[in-house]
Scaffold this motif. Sequence first.
Motif, PDB file in Angstrom:
ATOM      1  N   VAL A 100       0.865  -1.173   0.000  1.00 37.06           N
ATOM      2  CA  VAL A 100       0.000   0.000   0.000  1.00 37.06           C
ATOM      3  C   VAL A 100       0.902   1.223   0.000  1.00 37.06           C
ATOM      4  CG1 VAL A 100      -1.812   1.281   1.160  1.00 37.06           C
ATOM      5  CG2 VAL A 100      -1.802  -1.230   1.259  1.00 37.06           C
ATOM      6  N   LYS A 101       0.731   2.091  -0.980  1.00 40.38           N
ATOM      7  CA  LYS A 101       1.564   3.281  -1.124  1.00 40.38           C
ATOM      8  C   LYS A 101       0.692   4.511  -1.324  1.00 40.38           C
ATOM      9  CE  LYS A 101       5.485   1.097  -0.964  1.00 40.38           C
ATOM     10  NZ  LYS A 101       6.473   1.355   0.134  1.00 40.38           N
TER      11      LYS A 101
ATOM     12  N   GLY B 157       2.304   9.683  -5.445  1.00 36.62           N
ATOM     13  CA  GLY B 157       3.545  10.444  -5.517  1.00 36.62           C
ATOM     14  C   GLY B 157       4.761   9.718  -4.978  1.00 36.62           C
ATOM     15  N   GLU B 158       4.561   8.631  -4.269  1.00 36.49           N
ATOM     16  CA  GLU B 158       5.692   7.879  -3.738  1.00 36.49           C
ATOM     17  C   GLU B 158       6.425   7.156  -4.862  1.00 36.49           C
ATOM     18  OE1 GLU B 158       3.634   5.933   0.043  1.00 36.49           O
ATOM     19  OE2 GLU B 158       5.798   5.591   0.032  1.00 36.49           O
ATOM     20  N   LYS B 159       7.702   6.912  -4.633  1.00 39.90           N
ATOM     21  CA  LYS B 159       8.492   6.067  -5.529  1.00 39.90           C
ATOM     22  C   LYS B 159       8.370   4.635  -5.018  1.00 39.90           C
ATOM     23  CE  LYS B 159      12.925   5.934  -7.953  1.00 39.90           C
ATOM     24  NZ  LYS B 159      14.207   6.647  -8.170  1.00 39.90           N
TER      25      LYS B 159
ATOM     26  N   ASN C 100      -4.110   5.270 -10.653  1.00 37.41           N
ATOM     27  CA  ASN C 100      -4.415   4.361 -11.769  1.00 37.41           C
ATOM     28  C   ASN C 100      -3.356   3.276 -11.952  1.00 37.41           C
ATOM     29  OD1 ASN C 100      -2.299   5.692 -13.019  1.00 37.41           O
ATOM     30  ND2 ASN C 100      -3.576   6.785 -14.489  1.00 37.41           N
ATOM     31  N   GLN C 101      -2.369   3.257 -11.079  1.00 36.09           N
ATOM     32  CA  GLN C 101      -1.402   2.169 -11.082  1.00 36.09           C
ATOM     33  C   GLN C 101      -1.726   1.116 -10.012  1.00 36.09           C
ATOM     34  OE1 GLN C 101       2.168   4.757 -10.905  1.00 36.09           O
ATOM     35  NE2 GLN C 101       2.726   3.908 -12.904  1.00 36.09           N
TER      36      GLN C 101
ATOM     37  N   LEU D 246      -0.687  -4.166  -5.608  1.00 34.31           N
ATOM     38  CA  LEU D 246      -0.316  -2.804  -5.219  1.00 34.31           C
ATOM     39  C   LEU D 246      -1.554  -1.925  -5.158  1.00 34.31           C
ATOM     40  CD1 LEU D 246       1.801  -0.542  -4.728  1.00 34.31           C
ATOM     41  CD2 LEU D 246       1.833  -0.209  -7.212  1.00 34.31           C
ATOM     42  N   SER D 247      -1.717  -1.255  -4.042  1.00 34.18           N
ATOM     43  CA  SER D 247      -2.783  -0.261  -3.893  1.00 34.18           C
ATOM     44  C   SER D 247      -2.131   1.090  -3.697  1.00 34.18           C
ATOM     45  CB  SER D 247      -3.668  -0.589  -2.698  1.00 34.18           C
ATOM     46  OG  SER D 247      -4.340  -1.808  -2.893  1.00 34.18           O
ATOM     47  N   VAL D 248      -2.512   2.058  -4.528  1.00 34.99           N
ATOM     48  CA  VAL D 248      -2.005   3.424  -4.418  1.00 34.99           C
ATOM     49  C   VAL D 248      -3.151   4.308  -3.952  1.00 34.99           C
ATOM     50  CG1 VAL D 248      -0.854   5.329  -5.581  1.00 34.99           C
ATOM     51  CG2 VAL D 248      -0.354   2.971  -6.262  1.00 34.99           C
ATOM     52  N   LEU D 249      -2.960   4.912  -2.780  1.00 38.84           N
ATOM     53  CA  LEU D 249      -4.044   5.700  -2.179  1.00 38.84           C
ATOM     54  C   LEU D 249      -3.831   7.192  -2.376  1.00 38.84           C
ATOM     55  CD1 LEU D 249      -4.308   3.722   1.160  1.00 38.84           C
ATOM     56  CD2 LEU D 249      -5.529   3.315  -0.987  1.00 38.84           C
TER      57      LEU D 249
END
Lengths: 115, 113
Positions: free
Chosen positions: B12-13, B16-18, B84-85, B110-113
């Motif tokens: 979970v990220k 904007g994180e790398k 959307n990633q 992968l979940s991008v919040l």
Amino acid sequence: AQSVTQPDIHITVSEGASLELRCNYSYGATPYLFWYVQSPGQGLQLLLKYFSGDTLVQGIKGFEAEFKRSQSSFNLRKPSVHWSDAAEYFCAVVLSSGSARQLTFGSGTQLTVLP
Amino acid sequence: DVKVTQSSRYLVKRTGEKVFLECVQDMDHENMFWYRQDPGLGLRLIYFSYDVKMKEKGDIPEGYSVSREKKERFSLILESASTNQTSMYLCASSRPRRVEKLFFGSGTQLSVL
């Protein structure tokens, strides 16, 4: 353009019933054809493949598939489904001259097995 | 038993994180792949590597980069993660021109919040 179509997004069958999952392709030449299975939480596992020769191919776990050139199809079958067959199934295609880089996957068919 | 190992099963990220997704194979395979799996879209190839330090864009490389410093390791990098990633990412490996011997890892959700 090359494409692979799995018309059924989701199929539900009762345990012990027969199963057929459809796969159609659009290619300019005879491709190599594959069926993969993805169990929950797992990567993809190869069920069977067709390169040439006998158009009815046998795979693991009791699955078989038939290549029909006239219909551009490679349907997956199993005579009697087991509860452990519940998974997502992917058809994949590549030109015989191609490499894994050029493997094209269908959108997948989710199989639910009722007790 | 052959193995393709993806370092994380779930990530979970924040936007904007790398993000680094790691994949290691123990079969001495030359080819390694990163796919993205989304419902109704099947698997789509992001990047492909055919040798150490060699890479080739797949069908959907935008927003991603890769690194292959050693033969056994292939990393997928999201320079600035976006919502959307959010997806399942699958790594695979094979020998050259052995498409029937394509081995997959178990995936990273992968979940991008």
